[in-house]
Design a protein around this motif. Structure first.
Motif, mmCIF file in Angstrom:
data_model
loop_
_atom_site.group_PDB
_atom_site.id
_atom_site.type_symbol
_atom_site.label_atom_id
_atom_site.label_comp_id
_atom_site.label_asym_id
_atom_site.label_seq_id
_atom_site.Cartn_x
_atom_site.Cartn_y
_atom_site.Cartn_z
ATOM 1 N N ARG A 2 0.839 -1.193 0.000
ATOM 2 C CA ARG A 2 0.000 0.000 0.000
ATOM 3 C C ARG A 2 0.878 1.249 0.000
ATOM 4 N NH1 ARG A 2 -2.845 -1.026 5.177
ATOM 5 N NH2 ARG A 2 -1.405 -2.726 5.364
ATOM 6 N N LEU A 3 0.647 2.102 -0.937
ATOM 7 C CA LEU A 3 1.427 3.330 -1.076
ATOM 8 C C LEU A 3 0.487 4.534 -1.135
ATOM 9 C CD1 LEU A 3 3.946 2.045 -3.763
ATOM 10 C CD2 LEU A 3 4.362 2.272 -1.310
ATOM 11 N N SER A 4 -0.446 4.595 -0.202
ATOM 12 C CA SER A 4 -1.464 5.640 -0.252
ATOM 13 C C SER A 4 -0.870 7.036 -0.079
ATOM 14 C CB SER A 4 -2.536 5.384 0.802
ATOM 15 O OG SER A 4 -1.965 5.344 2.094
ATOM 16 N N VAL A 5 0.136 7.170 0.771
ATOM 17 C CA VAL A 5 0.756 8.476 0.971
ATOM 18 C C VAL A 5 1.447 8.917 -0.317
ATOM 19 C CG1 VAL A 5 2.519 9.742 2.256
ATOM 20 C CG2 VAL A 5 1.018 8.152 3.454
ATOM 21 N N MET A 6 2.122 7.988 -0.961
ATOM 22 C CA MET A 6 2.809 8.306 -2.210
ATOM 23 C C MET A 6 1.802 8.679 -3.294
ATOM 24 S SD MET A 6 5.602 6.052 -4.355
ATOM 25 C CE MET A 6 6.780 5.931 -3.038
ATOM 26 N N ALA A 7 0.684 7.962 -3.353
ATOM 27 C CA ALA A 7 -0.347 8.265 -4.353
ATOM 28 C C ALA A 7 -0.936 9.656 -4.119
ATOM 29 C CB ALA A 7 -1.435 7.206 -4.305
ATOM 30 N N ASN A 8 -1.194 10.003 -2.870
ATOM 31 C CA ASN A 8 -1.726 11.332 -2.562
ATOM 32 C C ASN A 8 -0.706 12.422 -2.875
ATOM 33 O OD1 ASN A 8 -4.210 10.380 -1.710
ATOM 34 N ND2 ASN A 8 -3.553 10.154 0.401
ATOM 35 N N ALA A 9 0.559 12.135 -2.597
ATOM 36 C CA ALA A 9 1.603 13.110 -2.900
ATOM 37 C C ALA A 9 1.733 13.319 -4.413
ATOM 38 C CB ALA A 9 2.934 12.656 -2.303
ATOM 39 N N LEU A 10 1.557 12.255 -5.189
ATOM 40 C CA LEU A 10 1.613 12.375 -6.644
ATOM 41 C C LEU A 10 0.457 13.242 -7.146
ATOM 42 C CD1 LEU A 10 2.768 11.678 -9.401
ATOM 43 C CD2 LEU A 10 1.398 9.578 -9.350
ATOM 44 N N LYS A 11 -0.736 13.044 -6.584
ATOM 45 C CA LYS A 11 -1.875 13.888 -6.966
ATOM 46 C C LYS A 11 -1.581 15.353 -6.661
ATOM 47 C CE LYS A 11 -5.385 10.373 -6.248
ATOM 48 N NZ LYS A 11 -6.515 9.942 -5.407
ATOM 49 N N ASP A 12 -0.971 15.597 -5.506
ATOM 50 C CA ASP A 12 -0.613 16.968 -5.136
ATOM 51 C C ASP A 12 0.413 17.546 -6.112
ATOM 52 O OD1 ASP A 12 -2.329 16.758 -2.984
ATOM 53 O OD2 ASP A 12 -0.717 16.374 -1.526
ATOM 54 N N GLN A 13 1.396 16.725 -6.490
ATOM 55 C CA GLN A 13 2.411 17.189 -7.440
ATOM 56 C C GLN A 13 1.795 17.522 -8.797
ATOM 57 O OE1 GLN A 13 5.763 14.636 -8.049
ATOM 58 N NE2 GLN A 13 6.572 14.924 -5.981
ATOM 59 N N LEU A 14 0.889 16.692 -9.250
ATOM 60 C CA LEU A 14 0.276 16.918 -10.558
ATOM 61 C C LEU A 14 -0.593 18.171 -10.569
ATOM 62 C CD1 LEU A 14 -0.684 13.252 -11.497
ATOM 63 C CD2 LEU A 14 1.207 14.615 -12.410
ATOM 64 N N ALA A 15 -1.151 18.505 -9.423
ATOM 65 C CA ALA A 15 -2.011 19.687 -9.333
ATOM 66 C C ALA A 15 -1.220 20.977 -9.150
ATOM 67 C CB ALA A 15 -2.989 19.521 -8.175
ATOM 68 N N ASP A 16 0.035 20.871 -8.764
ATOM 69 C CA ASP A 16 0.851 22.058 -8.473
ATOM 70 C C ASP A 16 1.840 22.300 -9.619
ATOM 71 O OD1 ASP A 16 2.436 24.058 -7.427
ATOM 72 O OD2 ASP A 16 2.691 23.093 -5.478
ATOM 73 N N PRO A 17 1.709 23.414 -10.337
ATOM 74 C CA PRO A 17 2.601 23.677 -11.472
ATOM 75 C C PRO A 17 4.067 23.866 -11.071
ATOM 76 C CG PRO A 17 1.090 25.517 -11.126
ATOM 77 C CD PRO A 17 0.699 24.439 -10.160
ATOM 78 N N GLN A 18 4.328 24.125 -9.823
ATOM 79 C CA GLN A 18 5.701 24.301 -9.338
ATOM 80 C C GLN A 18 6.539 23.044 -9.580
ATOM 81 O OE1 GLN A 18 5.823 25.287 -5.190
ATOM 82 N NE2 GLN A 18 7.733 24.231 -4.854
ATOM 83 N N PHE A 19 5.920 21.873 -9.549
ATOM 84 C CA PHE A 19 6.657 20.621 -9.716
ATOM 85 C C PHE A 19 6.956 20.291 -11.177
ATOM 86 C CE2 PHE A 19 4.687 20.022 -5.539
ATOM 87 C CZ PHE A 19 5.797 19.639 -4.807
ATOM 88 N N GLN A 20 6.314 20.972 -12.096
ATOM 89 C CA GLN A 20 6.495 20.662 -13.513
ATOM 90 C C GLN A 20 7.918 20.952 -13.992
ATOM 91 O OE1 GLN A 20 4.106 18.973 -14.996
ATOM 92 N NE2 GLN A 20 2.955 19.203 -13.090
ATOM 93 N N ASN A 21 8.625 21.841 -13.323
ATOM 94 C CA ASN A 21 9.996 22.193 -13.725
ATOM 95 C C ASN A 21 11.039 21.258 -13.140
ATOM 96 O OD1 ASN A 21 9.004 24.399 -15.141
ATOM 97 N ND2 ASN A 21 9.136 25.736 -13.352
ATOM 98 N N MET A 22 10.615 20.349 -12.271
ATOM 99 C CA MET A 22 11.563 19.426 -11.630
ATOM 100 C C MET A 22 11.778 18.204 -12.522
ATOM 101 S SD MET A 22 10.216 19.601 -7.702
ATOM 102 C CE MET A 22 11.543 18.592 -7.079
ATOM 103 N N THR A 23 12.930 17.578 -12.371
ATOM 104 C CA THR A 23 13.209 16.350 -13.118
ATOM 105 C C THR A 23 12.406 15.201 -12.526
ATOM 106 O OG1 THR A 23 15.051 15.680 -11.704
ATOM 107 C CG2 THR A 23 15.572 17.127 -13.574
ATOM 108 N N PHE A 24 12.261 14.152 -13.305
ATOM 109 C CA PHE A 24 11.541 12.966 -12.858
ATOM 110 C C PHE A 24 12.166 12.394 -11.585
ATOM 111 C CE2 PHE A 24 11.305 8.318 -12.756
ATOM 112 C CZ PHE A 24 9.942 8.157 -12.629
ATOM 113 N N GLU A 25 13.500 12.325 -11.557
ATOM 114 C CA GLU A 25 14.193 11.750 -10.419
ATOM 115 C C GLU A 25 13.942 12.557 -9.147
ATOM 116 O OE1 GLU A 25 15.663 12.309 -13.383
ATOM 117 O OE2 GLU A 25 16.123 10.295 -14.087
#
Length: 69
Positions: A2-25
Motif C-alpha cells: 500500500r502506497l497511499s501516501v505516495m499516491a496522494n503526494a503524486l496527486k498533489d504534485q500533478l495539481a501544483d505547477p511548481q513541480f512541472q519544472n523538476m526532473t523525474f528523479e
C-alpha cells in the motif's frame, strides 16, 4: 504494497505547477521520502502508544524535548 501516501503526494504534485519544472528523479525522490516519513512516523506513534511509563512526567518531559537519534 500500500502506497497511499505516495499516491496522494503524486496527486498533489500533478495539481501544483511548481513541480512541472523538476526532473523525474527529483519528483520521484520527493514521493519516496514522503512515503518513508509517513511509515516511520506511524511506527514511532505505535511504539509510543504501546509504551507504558510508570511516571507520566517522563512522557511529558520527553514530548517537550525529544532527543535526536
Amino acid at each position: 504494497m500500500r502506497l497511499s501516501v505516495m499516491a496522494n503526494a503524486l496527486k498533489d504534485q500533478l495539481a501544483d505547477p511548481q513541480f512541472q519544472n523538476m526532473t523525474f528523479e527529483d519528483r520521484l525522490g520527493l514521493l519516496v521520502d514522503e512515503e518513508w516519513n509517513a511509515r516511520k512516523n506511524n511506527h514511532l506513534n505505535k511504539l509510543i502508544r504501546q509504551a507504558t511509563f510508570s511516571d507520566p512526567l517522563v512522557w511529558k518531559m520527553w514530548s517537550i524535548c525529544p532527543t535526536e537519534g
